[in-house]
Design an enzyme around this catalytic site. Structure first.
Site, PDB file in Angstrom:
ATOM      1  CE  LYS A  11       0.859   1.480   4.400  1.00 53.48           C
ATOM      2  NZ  LYS A  11       1.769   2.563   4.659  1.00 53.48           N
ATOM      3  CB  VAL A  96      11.941  -5.661   4.522  1.00 51.14           C
ATOM      4  CG1 VAL A  96      11.805  -5.754   6.031  1.00 51.14           C
ATOM      5  CG2 VAL A  96      11.572  -6.999   3.885  1.00 51.14           C
ATOM      6  CG  ASP A 137      -0.674   0.126   8.109  1.00 51.14           C
ATOM      7  OD1 ASP A 137      -1.489   1.021   8.431  1.00 51.14           O
ATOM      8  OD2 ASP A 137       0.501   0.367   7.779  1.00 51.14           O
TER       9      ASP A 137
HETATM   10  P1  ATP Z   1       4.137  -0.249   7.719  1.00 52.33           P
HETATM   11  O1  ATP Z   1       3.997   0.529   6.443  1.00 52.33           O
HETATM   12  O2  ATP Z   1       2.899  -1.070   8.056  1.00 52.33           O
HETATM   13  O3  ATP Z   1       4.656   0.546   8.872  1.00 52.33           O
HETATM   14  P2  ATP Z   1       6.666  -1.233   6.819  1.00 52.33           P
HETATM   15  O4  ATP Z   1       6.547  -1.407   5.321  1.00 52.33           O
HETATM   16  O5  ATP Z   1       7.295   0.033   7.291  1.00 52.33           O
HETATM   17  O6  ATP Z   1       5.227  -1.400   7.441  1.00 52.33           O
HETATM   18  P3  ATP Z   1       7.475  -3.968   7.188  1.00 52.33           P
HETATM   19  O7  ATP Z   1       8.022  -4.326   5.843  1.00 52.33           O
HETATM   20  O8  ATP Z   1       6.147  -4.490   7.546  1.00 52.33           O
HETATM   21  O9  ATP Z   1       7.507  -2.387   7.427  1.00 52.33           O
HETATM   22  O10 ATP Z   1       8.588  -4.432   8.244  1.00 52.33           O
HETATM   23  C1  ATP Z   1       8.641  -3.946   9.551  1.00 52.33           C
HETATM   24  C2  ATP Z   1       9.388  -4.969  10.426  1.00 52.33           C
HETATM   25  O11 ATP Z   1       8.523  -6.072  10.650  1.00 52.33           O
HETATM   26  C3  ATP Z   1      10.627  -5.535   9.747  1.00 52.33           C
HETATM   27  O12 ATP Z   1      11.772  -4.909  10.232  1.00 52.33           O
HETATM   28  C4  ATP Z   1      10.603  -7.020  10.072  1.00 52.33           C
HETATM   29  O13 ATP Z   1      11.628  -7.379  10.965  1.00 52.33           O
HETATM   30  C5  ATP Z   1       9.257  -7.289  10.736  1.00 52.33           C
HETATM   31  N1  ATP Z   1       8.493  -8.344  10.044  1.00 52.33           N
HETATM   32  C6  ATP Z   1       7.880  -9.372  10.629  1.00 52.33           C
HETATM   33  N2  ATP Z   1       7.238 -10.132   9.727  1.00 52.33           N
HETATM   34  C7  ATP Z   1       7.434  -9.585   8.530  1.00 52.33           C
HETATM   35  C8  ATP Z   1       7.024  -9.925   7.213  1.00 52.33           C
HETATM   36  N3  ATP Z   1       6.259 -10.989   6.948  1.00 52.33           N
HETATM   37  N4  ATP Z   1       7.416  -9.111   6.204  1.00 52.33           N
HETATM   38  C9  ATP Z   1       8.152  -8.009   6.468  1.00 52.33           C
HETATM   39  N5  ATP Z   1       8.574  -7.662   7.697  1.00 52.33           N
HETATM   40  C10 ATP Z   1       8.226  -8.434   8.732  1.00 52.33           C
END
Ligand code: ATP
Length: 286
Positions: A11, A96, A137
């Site tokens: 998203k 990530v 989210d």
């Molecule tokens: P948001 O936009 O919801 O804040 P994000 O894109 O900033 O999410 P994610 O990619 O969800 O961040 O990753 C945040 C942390 O979650 C990572 O540092 C990771 O260690 C942990 N994590 C746990 N499970 C997962 C997964 N399936 N995929 C990605 N990260 C994960």
């Protein structure tokens, strides 16, 4: 059914307003979210026994009980009593710690996948109520599409689908902790609040120019201050013809909006040449 497969979309936030910090320390938000055509792929299969087995080629995320996929599977097993074992295979395409809800969308797909695989009969509302326990989210990711997310992410209103356009995604080679960004935001004296109602109107009118003009994110200033490369990518996107550009979520991914995929693809080449971004992708709203 022995196996189900899900495509879990990333998203972006067209608008993200941190309304206030509540007494219980949760942040009340108002966010306009859009699912985009950049997907993680999950396959869930029944296995003998009662274990949750997670397999993935993904680097940089835990593949144990800390993974949101594992937590989602455990949560639904807990709620529904004894279910058989499950093997979940994740192909990670979403960057990530990027602000693209990669973990949340994996958790959402896991909840939906478990519900289907084991024929649990949970409603979308029940899945969303479970999902909010995993992250703000997750309920939105269960619903998907273009939506307004309020409260702590549990109050959702579907909006008219964002008009067709090209969305360029560029993530610099850094990860950002959402918790850190919210803490830094809390200590700001002057806080920025984007006009979320203006964005809702722009989306409902299907007006991509008005959407571009009203992009805004309360958290952007905090993350840009820490990582000026985000500001540089925004500038380059605008120079490359973006109608508007913004940091997504708590960052550090920047997205740019273009009239169509071709324009976004052209700009992707320019951004690649700057060397500012590590992950670059072009997608549309889904
Ligand atoms: P948001 O936009 O919801 O804040 P994000 O894109 O900033 O999410 P994610 O990619 O969800 O961040 O990753 C945040 C942390 O979650 C990572 O540092 C990771 O260690 C942990 N994590 C746990 N499970 C997962 C997964 N399936 N995929 C990605 N990260 C994960």
């Amino acid at each position: 059914m022995d196996t189900v497969s899900y495509k879990a979309p990333a998203k972006i936030n067209l608008a993200l307003n941190v309304v206030r910090k509540r007494a219980d320390n949760y942040h009340e938000v108002r966010m306009v979210m859009v699912s985009i055509g950049l997907y993680d792929e999950l396959t869930l299969s029944r296995i003998k026994g009662s274990d949750i087995v997670l397999e993935s080629d993904a680097l940089g995320i835990p593949l144990n009980e800390d993974n949101l996929i594992y937590k989602a599977a455990a949560l639904i097993k807990n709620k529904c009593g004894t279910i058989e074992g499950v093997k979940i295979t994740l192909k990670k395409n979403i960057p990530v710690a990027a602000g693209l809800a990669g973990g949340s969308t994996d958790a959402a797909a896991t909840l939906k996948g478990m519900n289907e695989l084991f024929d649990l009969g949970l409603s979308q509302k029940e899945l969303r109520d479970l999902g909010v326990k995993l992250g703000a989210d997750v309920p939105y990711c269960i619903m998907g599409g273009t939506a307004l997310s309020e409260g702590i992410g549990e109050v959702l209103t579907p909006l008219k689908k964002m008009p067709e356009c090209g969305i360029l995604i560029a993530k610099p080679g850094i990860g950002v902790s959402t918790g850190y960004v919210y803490n830094a935001y809390d200590s700001l004296e002057e806080k920025y609040h984007p006009d979320v109602d203006a964005m809702i109107k722009a989306v409902e009118n299907g007006d991509i120019n008005l959407i571009a003009d009203n992009l805004g994110n309360s958290l952007e200033g905090v993350t840009v201050k820490e990582h000026p490369v985000i500001g540089s990518i925004k500038e380059e996107m605008l120079k490359a013809g973006a109608l508007g550009s913004l940091m997504s979520g708590s960052g550090p991914t920047v997205f740019g909006l273009f009239n169509d995929r071709e324009e976004a693809q052209y700009a992707a080449g320019i951004i690649k040449d700057t060397g500012l971004a590590k992950d670059i992708a072009v997608a549309g709203p889904v």
